[in-house]
Design a protein around this motif. Structure first.
Motif, PDB file in Angstrom:
ATOM      1  N   LEU A  77      36.732  48.867  38.329  1.00 55.08           N
ATOM      2  CA  LEU A  77      36.856  48.541  39.747  1.00 55.08           C
ATOM      3  C   LEU A  77      36.859  49.845  40.541  1.00 55.08           C
ATOM      4  CD1 LEU A  77      37.231  45.840  41.286  1.00 55.08           C
ATOM      5  CD2 LEU A  77      39.667  46.384  41.400  1.00 55.08           C
ATOM      6  N   PRO A  78      35.879  50.048  41.426  1.00 62.46           N
ATOM      7  CA  PRO A  78      35.857  51.292  42.204  1.00 62.46           C
ATOM      8  C   PRO A  78      37.169  51.518  42.939  1.00 62.46           C
ATOM      9  CG  PRO A  78      33.796  50.101  42.493  1.00 62.46           C
ATOM     10  CD  PRO A  78      34.725  49.186  41.734  1.00 62.46           C
ATOM     11  N   GLY A  79      37.741  52.703  42.748  1.00 64.15           N
ATOM     12  CA  GLY A  79      39.001  53.039  43.380  1.00 64.15           C
ATOM     13  C   GLY A  79      40.206  52.854  42.485  1.00 64.15           C
ATOM     14  N   VAL A  80      40.009  52.241  41.306  1.00 68.05           N
ATOM     15  CA  VAL A  80      41.098  52.017  40.356  1.00 68.05           C
ATOM     16  C   VAL A  80      40.745  52.722  39.048  1.00 68.05           C
ATOM     17  CG1 VAL A  80      42.468  50.311  39.097  1.00 68.05           C
ATOM     18  CG2 VAL A  80      41.619  49.782  41.396  1.00 68.05           C
ATOM     19  N   SER A  81      41.630  53.557  38.548  1.00 68.60           N
ATOM     20  CA  SER A  81      41.341  54.268  37.309  1.00 68.60           C
ATOM     21  C   SER A  81      41.378  53.312  36.123  1.00 68.60           C
ATOM     22  CB  SER A  81      42.356  55.399  37.097  1.00 68.60           C
ATOM     23  OG  SER A  81      43.665  54.876  36.989  1.00 68.60           O
ATOM     24  N   GLY A  82      40.590  53.622  35.103  1.00 66.51           N
ATOM     25  CA  GLY A  82      40.576  52.805  33.891  1.00 66.51           C
ATOM     26  C   GLY A  82      39.787  51.521  34.059  1.00 66.51           C
ATOM     27  N   THR A  83      40.012  50.595  33.122  1.00 62.33           N
ATOM     28  CA  THR A  83      39.311  49.313  33.135  1.00 62.33           C
ATOM     29  C   THR A  83      40.329  48.180  33.023  1.00 62.33           C
ATOM     30  OG1 THR A  83      39.046  49.269  30.719  1.00 62.33           O
ATOM     31  CG2 THR A  83      37.304  50.353  32.000  1.00 62.33           C
ATOM     32  N   GLY A  84      39.862  46.968  33.262  1.00 65.75           N
ATOM     33  CA  GLY A  84      40.754  45.822  33.172  1.00 65.75           C
ATOM     34  C   GLY A  84      39.999  44.543  32.895  1.00 65.75           C
ATOM     35  N   ALA A  85      40.741  43.455  32.729  1.00 68.88           N
ATOM     36  CA  ALA A  85      40.134  42.153  32.488  1.00 68.88           C
ATOM     37  C   ALA A  85      39.573  41.600  33.795  1.00 68.88           C
ATOM     38  CB  ALA A  85      41.167  41.185  31.915  1.00 68.88           C
ATOM     39  N   PRO A  86      38.381  41.013  33.771  1.00 70.84           N
ATOM     40  CA  PRO A  86      37.804  40.463  35.004  1.00 70.84           C
ATOM     41  C   PRO A  86      38.580  39.240  35.487  1.00 70.84           C
ATOM     42  CG  PRO A  86      36.458  39.877  33.108  1.00 70.84           C
ATOM     43  CD  PRO A  86      37.491  40.845  32.617  1.00 70.84           C
ATOM     44  N   LEU A  87      38.762  39.171  36.774  1.00 72.21           N
ATOM     45  CA  LEU A  87      39.408  38.043  37.444  1.00 72.21           C
ATOM     46  C   LEU A  87      38.514  37.669  38.613  1.00 72.21           C
ATOM     47  CD1 LEU A  87      43.161  37.844  38.404  1.00 72.21           C
ATOM     48  CD2 LEU A  87      41.399  37.408  40.102  1.00 72.21           C
ATOM     49  N   GLU A  88      38.109  36.409  38.675  1.00 68.04           N
ATOM     50  CA  GLU A  88      37.165  35.991  39.722  1.00 68.04           C
ATOM     51  C   GLU A  88      37.873  35.243  40.837  1.00 68.04           C
ATOM     52  OE1 GLU A  88      32.734  34.011  40.258  1.00 68.04           O
ATOM     53  OE2 GLU A  88      33.927  33.475  38.497  1.00 68.04           O
ATOM     54  N   LEU A  89      37.640  35.705  42.066  1.00 74.27           N
ATOM     55  CA  LEU A  89      38.110  35.015  43.260  1.00 74.27           C
ATOM     56  C   LEU A  89      36.955  34.235  43.853  1.00 74.27           C
ATOM     57  CD1 LEU A  89      40.076  37.879  45.063  1.00 74.27           C
ATOM     58  CD2 LEU A  89      41.082  35.916  43.901  1.00 74.27           C
ATOM     59  N   ILE A  90      37.164  32.956  44.119  1.00 69.49           N
ATOM     60  CA  ILE A  90      36.141  32.126  44.751  1.00 69.49           C
ATOM     61  C   ILE A  90      36.765  31.437  45.959  1.00 69.49           C
ATOM     62  CG2 ILE A  90      34.528  30.202  44.479  1.00 69.49           C
ATOM     63  CD1 ILE A  90      34.573  30.759  41.464  1.00 69.49           C
ATOM     64  N   TYR A  91      36.157  31.659  47.099  1.00 67.52           N
ATOM     65  CA  TYR A  91      36.594  30.998  48.329  1.00 67.52           C
ATOM     66  C   TYR A  91      35.613  29.866  48.611  1.00 67.52           C
ATOM     67  CZ  TYR A  91      39.890  34.781  49.316  1.00 67.52           C
ATOM     68  OH  TYR A  91      40.939  35.674  49.251  1.00 67.52           O
ATOM     69  N   PRO A  92      35.984  28.601  48.340  1.00 65.90           N
ATOM     70  CA  PRO A  92      35.017  27.502  48.430  1.00 65.90           C
ATOM     71  C   PRO A  92      34.625  27.115  49.853  1.00 65.90           C
ATOM     72  CG  PRO A  92      37.186  26.683  47.822  1.00 65.90           C
ATOM     73  CD  PRO A  92      37.274  28.167  47.797  1.00 65.90           C
ATOM     74  N   ASP A  93      35.406  27.479  50.849  1.00 61.77           N
ATOM     75  CA  ASP A  93      35.091  27.132  52.234  1.00 61.77           C
ATOM     76  C   ASP A  93      35.540  28.276  53.126  1.00 61.77           C
ATOM     77  OD1 ASP A  93      34.455  25.809  54.604  1.00 61.77           O
ATOM     78  OD2 ASP A  93      36.375  24.744  54.672  1.00 61.77           O
ATOM     79  N   PRO A  94      34.810  29.406  53.094  1.00 63.04           N
ATOM     80  CA  PRO A  94      35.334  30.620  53.730  1.00 63.04           C
ATOM     81  C   PRO A  94      35.126  30.713  55.238  1.00 63.04           C
ATOM     82  CG  PRO A  94      33.227  31.079  52.701  1.00 63.04           C
ATOM     83  CD  PRO A  94      33.562  29.650  52.356  1.00 63.04           C
ATOM     84  N   ALA A  95      34.246  29.911  55.792  1.00 60.57           N
ATOM     85  CA  ALA A  95      33.898  30.065  57.209  1.00 60.57           C
ATOM     86  C   ALA A  95      35.056  29.651  58.113  1.00 60.57           C
ATOM     87  CB  ALA A  95      32.658  29.234  57.534  1.00 60.57           C
TER      88      ALA A  95
END
Length: 388
Positions: A157-175
Motif C-alpha cells: 500500500l503506497p505510504g505504508v511500509s511492508g506488505t499486508g493482507a488485501p482487504l476490499e472496500l466496496i461502496y454499493p451506492d456511493p452517489a
C-alpha cells in the motif's frame, strides 16, 4: 482524577485512529448531541494543541493520524456493524462528523473481530457495514484466520511500509454521500470564484464530496511534495476559499463561513508526468493515469483518502469532468479528439507516496459502485485516560 476507557489503536489504509465500542462510551442524548463524546475524543487524541503535535494524547499532529471510529453490532436487517467516524481537529477542541473515512473504514471489521463484536469462521468473508455519517452501506471483504482479521499478505500500500493482507472496500451506492447526488449541481464542470479569480472545477460526490481543480489554475505543477504545497500560502489560501465557496454550491452549508471541516475535500489534479515520491524514488508518467494532491483539513495528504480515491475514480467515468478530460487527452491517440474512448473502471492515481488504484462502475448516468483495496492492522488494545 483520570477515567479509563477501553480503546483500540488501529491502522486502516494510510490512516491511524482510536476505535471504541459504542458500549464503552456514554450514551448519546435523544437528540444525538455528541458533546460528551467530543470531550473524550479530544482529550484522548491530545487536542487542542497549539504546537500542532498532540503530544499529550494519541494523535500524530496531522489529520490522517487524528481520527476516531465508534463501532457497534448492528440491529439493522442484513447489516453486521454500524460505525461512526469522527475527525478530531489538531489545534482546536472540535470533532467533525460530516464525512466518512475510507481508510479507517478498512479497520472496522478487524477491530470488531478483535473486540468480540462479531465472530467468523476462518476463510474469506464479506461483512456489511452501515456508516452513520453518510447513511450509506459499505461492504468489506477480508480473510479471517483464528477468528481474527488476516494481516499477512503481499499487498503493498503506497505510504505504508511492508506488505499486508488485501482487504476490499466496496461502496454499493456511493452517489450523494452528503449532497443531492453524484453531481450536486447537475453539472460535470462549472465556474467558481476564489481569490478574486474564476476557476473551472468539477463538484462530485461519490463516497465523499470533492472539489476537483486543475493544478495550473492555482499555480501548481502537480509534482510538488505535500510540504511544498502546505508552505505555498498563496495556493493554500485559494484552495481554502475555493473549498468554502464550493461547500455552499454543493449544498453543504448556507455560507462559506459555515463550511464543514471534513468536506468537501479538494483534489488538485494534473496530467501524468515524472514525479519524485516521498521515499526518494521517481514514478514514471506512464505508470499512472492522473497526478493527485488531495487537501484535507488544511493540509496536503501524504497519500490519498480512501473515499477521495474512490470519488476520483467515479469522476473519471463521468463525461466532461475535469478528470475525464485529462485522462482522455493523456492517453495515446487522444489528439484525434475521439470523445468515445473508454476511461475504464479502474484509475491509477499518482499520489505523493505512490500509485493508488481505485475503481468505479458508471451505469445509466450514475455510479453504481466504487471499490478500493486497503490493508489494516490492529496495533494495540488497552485503555485511554480522560479527566472529568
Amino acid at each position: 482524577m483520570s477515567r479509563w476507557i477501553d480503546a483500540t489503536f488501529v491502522r486502516g489504509g494510510t490512516s491511524k485512529g482510536l476505535f471504541f465500542s459504542e458500549s464503552a462510551l456514554p450514551s448519546l442524548s435523544p437528540d444525538g448531541d455528541t458533546a460528551e463524546w467530543d470531550t473524550i475524543f479530544c482529550q484522548a487524541m491530545g487536542s487542542p494543541d497549539p504546537f500542532g503535535r498532540q503530544l499529550d494524547g494519541m494523535g500524530g499532529g496531522i489529520s490522517s493520524l487524528s481520527k476516531i471510529v465508534v463501532v457497534a453490532a448492528s440491529a439493522r436487517d442484513g447489516v453486521d456493524l454500524d460505525y461512526t467516524f469522527g475527525q478530531v481537529s489538531v489545534t482546536e477542541a472540535a470533532v467533525d462528523y460530516s464525512g466518512n473515512c475510507g481508510n479507517l473504514s478498512s479497520g472496522v471489521v478487524p477491530f470488531a473481530l478483535s473486540a468480540g463484536l462479531i465472530s467468523a469462521a476462518d476463510g474469506w468473508h464479506v461483512f456489511r457495514l452501515f456508516n452513520t455519517n453518510t447513511q450509506k452501506l459499505v461492504d468489506v471483504g477480508l480473510g479471517v484466520v483464528d477468528g481474527q482479521a488476516d494481516v499477512t499478505g503481499d499487498l503493498v500500500l503506497p505510504g505504508v511500509s511492508g506488505t499486508g493482507a488485501p482487504l476490499e472496500l466496496i461502496y454499493p451506492d456511493p452517489a450523494g454521500s452528503r449532497t443531492a447526488g453524484l453531481l450536486p449541481t447537475g453539472k460535470a464542470a462549472e465556474s467558481i470564484t476564489a481569490g478574486g479569480a474564476m476557476f473551472e472545477v468539477s463538484l462530485v460526490d461519490a463516497t465523499l464530496p470533492v472539489v476537483i481543480v486543475p493544478g495550473a489554475a492555482i499555480g501548481l505543477k502537480g509534482t510538488e511534495s505535500p510540504e511544498e504545497i502546505d508552505a505555498n500560502k498563496h495556493a493554500m489560501g485559494m484552495i481554502a476559499e475555493l473549498r468554502r465557496n464550493a461547500a455552499v454550491r454543493m449544498g453543504l452549508c448556507e455560507s462559506p463561513e459555515e463550511a464543514p471541516d471534513v468536506v468537501p475535500k479538494v483534489a488538485v489534479v494534473t496530467a501524468p508526468q515524472p514525479t519524485r515520491l516521498l521515499d526518494g524514488t521517481t514514478l514514471a508518467a506512464e505508470e499512472a493515469d492522473l497526478l493527485v494532491r488531495m487537501i484535507s483539513m488544511g493540509q496536503t495528504h501524504k497519500a490519498v483518502p480512501g473515499t477521495g480515491a474512490m470519488c476520483l475514480a467515479a469522476a473519471a467515468q463521468i463525461p466532461d469532468t475535469i478528470i475525464n478530460r485529462i485522462i482522455r487527452r493523456s492517453r495515446p491517440g487522444s489528439d484525434t479528439g475521439d470523445e468515445d474512448k473508454n476511461v475504464g473502471p479502474e484509475v491509477r492515481l499518482a499520489t505523493p507516496s505512490g500509485v493508488v488504484t481505485a475503481g468505479a462502475v458508471f451505469d445509466a448516468d450514475t455510479v453504481t459502485a466504487a471499490s478500493l483495496f486497503r490493508t489494516a492492522r490492529v496495533l494495540m488494545r488497552g485503555q485511554v485516560a480522560v479527566t472529568d
